[in-house]
Write an enzyme that holds these catalytic residues in place. Sequence first.
Site, PDB file in Angstrom:
ATOM      1  N   GLY A  80     -28.106 -28.789  39.492  1.00 10.25           N
ATOM      2  CA  GLY A  80     -28.407 -28.191  40.783  1.00 10.25           C
ATOM      3  C   GLY A  80     -28.504 -26.680  40.786  1.00 10.25           C
ATOM      4  CD  GLN A  81     -27.864 -21.893  36.863  1.00  7.41           C
ATOM      5  OE1 GLN A  81     -27.737 -22.599  35.862  1.00  7.41           O
ATOM      6  NE2 GLN A  81     -27.664 -20.592  36.847  1.00  7.41           N
TER       7      GLN A  81
ATOM      8  CG  ASP B  38     -24.979 -20.765  50.033  1.00  9.92           C
ATOM      9  OD1 ASP B  38     -25.970 -21.133  50.712  1.00  9.92           O
ATOM     10  OD2 ASP B  38     -24.866 -21.005  48.828  1.00  9.92           O
TER      11      ASP B  38
ATOM     12  CG  HIS C 112     -24.439 -18.524  41.447  1.00 11.92           C
ATOM     13  ND1 HIS C 112     -25.492 -18.726  40.574  1.00 11.92           N
ATOM     14  CD2 HIS C 112     -24.502 -19.543  42.340  1.00 11.92           C
ATOM     15  CE1 HIS C 112     -26.162 -19.806  40.936  1.00 11.92           C
ATOM     16  NE2 HIS C 112     -25.581 -20.336  42.004  1.00 11.92           N
TER      17      HIS C 112
END
Length: 119
Positions: free
Chosen positions: A98-99, A35, A105
């Site tokens: 919060g996507q 990330d 994923h």
Amino acid sequence: MAGEPQADCLFCKIVAGIIPATVVQETETTFAFRDINPQAPMHVLVIPRVHYPDAGSLAAAEPTIAADVLSVAAQIAADEKVDDYGYRIVFNTGTGAGQTVFHAHAHVLGGRGLEWPPG
């Protein structure tokens, strides 16, 4: 069409090699990378190579690939040596959760204590 790469999808572009990423692992069905805004010392995203907007739609259409995402997440936790202490696998679904990228994923997080509830 569901499952097909989407021209405007960030993660589809990463899988295609159009946008660079720090690759952790690749399989026939999944792609895992670090990330860019890690929320823990170890924060890896595991995505299916096929495009579905969220985990639920992926699981409904491609249950074997959804299982592959989870298997790869566990393997990464072991490879990163966070499996003994503990790690978290998170699927955010929808903006309220919060996507921000609407390609299914899993976030694999570890390397520090992870309090509950998370948010």
